[in-house]
Scaffold this motif. Structure first.
Motif, short mmCIF file in Angstrom:
data_model
loop_
_atom_site.label_atom_id
_atom_site.label_comp_id
_atom_site.label_asym_id
_atom_site.label_seq_id
_atom_site.Cartn_x
_atom_site.Cartn_y
_atom_site.Cartn_z
N MET A 64 0.84 -1.17 0.00
CA MET A 64 0.00 0.00 0.00
C MET A 64 0.88 1.24 0.00
O MET A 64 1.83 1.32 0.75
CB MET A 64 -0.86 -0.05 1.27
CG MET A 64 -2.00 0.92 1.26
SD MET A 64 -2.01 2.10 2.60
CE MET A 64 -1.14 3.44 2.02
N LEU A 65 0.59 2.16 -0.86
CA LEU A 65 1.37 3.39 -0.96
C LEU A 65 0.71 4.50 -0.17
O LEU A 65 -0.52 4.61 -0.13
CB LEU A 65 1.49 3.82 -2.43
CG LEU A 65 2.33 2.90 -3.31
CD1 LEU A 65 2.23 3.34 -4.76
CD2 LEU A 65 3.78 2.92 -2.86
N TRP A 66 1.57 5.33 0.43
CA TRP A 66 1.07 6.50 1.14
C TRP A 66 1.08 7.67 0.15
O TRP A 66 2.10 8.29 -0.07
CB TRP A 66 1.94 6.82 2.35
CG TRP A 66 1.74 5.89 3.50
CD1 TRP A 66 2.50 4.83 3.84
CD2 TRP A 66 0.69 5.95 4.46
NE1 TRP A 66 2.00 4.21 4.94
CE2 TRP A 66 0.87 4.88 5.36
CE3 TRP A 66 -0.41 6.79 4.65
CZ2 TRP A 66 0.01 4.63 6.42
CZ3 TRP A 66 -1.25 6.55 5.72
CH2 TRP A 66 -1.05 5.48 6.59
N THR A 67 -0.08 7.93 -0.42
CA THR A 67 -0.19 9.07 -1.34
C THR A 67 -0.32 10.35 -0.51
O THR A 67 -0.60 10.31 0.69
CB THR A 67 -1.43 8.93 -2.24
OG1 THR A 67 -2.60 8.92 -1.42
CG2 THR A 67 -1.36 7.65 -3.06
N ASP A 68 -0.11 11.48 -1.19
CA ASP A 68 -0.23 12.77 -0.49
C ASP A 68 -1.62 12.94 0.10
O ASP A 68 -1.78 13.47 1.20
CB ASP A 68 0.08 13.92 -1.45
CG ASP A 68 1.56 13.96 -1.85
OD1 ASP A 68 2.38 13.40 -1.08
OD2 ASP A 68 1.88 14.55 -2.89
N LEU A 100 -9.12 4.73 6.54
CA LEU A 100 -8.27 4.76 5.35
C LEU A 100 -8.46 3.51 4.51
O LEU A 100 -8.43 3.56 3.29
CB LEU A 100 -6.80 4.91 5.74
CG LEU A 100 -6.36 6.25 6.29
CD1 LEU A 100 -4.92 6.19 6.76
CD2 LEU A 100 -6.53 7.34 5.24
N GLY A 101 -8.63 2.37 5.16
CA GLY A 101 -8.81 1.10 4.47
C GLY A 101 -7.51 0.62 3.84
O GLY A 101 -6.71 1.40 3.34
N GLY A 102 -7.28 -0.69 3.88
CA GLY A 102 -6.10 -1.28 3.25
C GLY A 102 -4.81 -1.01 4.01
O GLY A 102 -3.73 -1.15 3.45
N ALA A 138 0.74 0.14 10.73
CA ALA A 138 1.21 0.98 9.63
C ALA A 138 0.90 2.44 9.91
O ALA A 138 1.70 3.34 9.63
CB ALA A 138 0.58 0.54 8.32
N VAL A 139 -0.28 2.69 10.47
CA VAL A 139 -0.67 4.06 10.83
C VAL A 139 0.28 4.60 11.90
O VAL A 139 0.78 5.72 11.81
CB VAL A 139 -2.14 4.11 11.30
CG1 VAL A 139 -2.47 5.47 11.90
CG2 VAL A 139 -3.07 3.80 10.15
#
Length: 171
Positions: free
Chosen positions: A1-5, A28-30, A35-36
């Protein structure tokens, strides 16, 4: 999972609102709670607000300290352990400990004369009680008859094996 802006901004907003990491992960889901937490740590977000700020607690007025009641005396025969200072774990005994001596009748104790057998001379009917230091020159085994009673002669069996009732008394 990528952290987008976009997701990072959502994370910052939800974190400042005081949501928990689990709640943010669900929105956020996924992404997992861990990770958070990791992303919050890497973003150096701190001092988040609270979702439901706790009401300010009022301090209780100071009450006068009453005299402490006298401690109860310990029952006789028990140890008393003080709980203050450097001697907190040191035990003090009120009475002398009871020592029990087990009298074994000397009538039926016969000390056998060792046959001084070496390891290769032992068989299933000889006593295998070691005598001396195994690394010394004069090391040998008792070698007396043990019949069907086990690995030792009668004398050494009494030394090696204690009856269960006697073991309980010793403890």
């Amino acid at each position: 999972m990528l952290w987008t802006d976009e997701r990072v901004e959502t994370l910052r907003k939800l974190w400042s609102e005081g949501l928990s990491a689990s709640q943010i992960a669900a929105q956020l889901g996924g992404v997992s709670r861990n990770a958070v937490i990791g992303k919050v740590h890497r973003l150096k977000l701190s001092g988040r607000g609270r979702a439901n700020p706790a009401p300010a607690r009022q301090k209780k007025p100071a009450q006068p300290v009453a005299a402490k009641p006298a401690p109860r005396p310990a029952p006789a025969g028990r140890t008393v352990a003080p709980s203050i200072g450097a001697t907190a774990l040191q035990t003090q005994f009120d009475a002398e400990p009871l020592v029990r001596h087990v009298d074994r009748s000397a009538e039926d104790v016969v000390v056998p004369i060792s046959r001084n057998l070496q390891l290769i001379q032992l068989n299933e009917r000889t006593c295998k009680w070691p005598i001396g230091d195994p690394l010394a020159e004069g090391f040998h085994f008792c070698g007396n008859d043990c019949a069907e009673s086990g690995p030792y002669c009668r004398y050494h069996a009494r030394i090696a094996f204690q009856p269960a009732s006697e073991r309980r008394r010793v403890r």
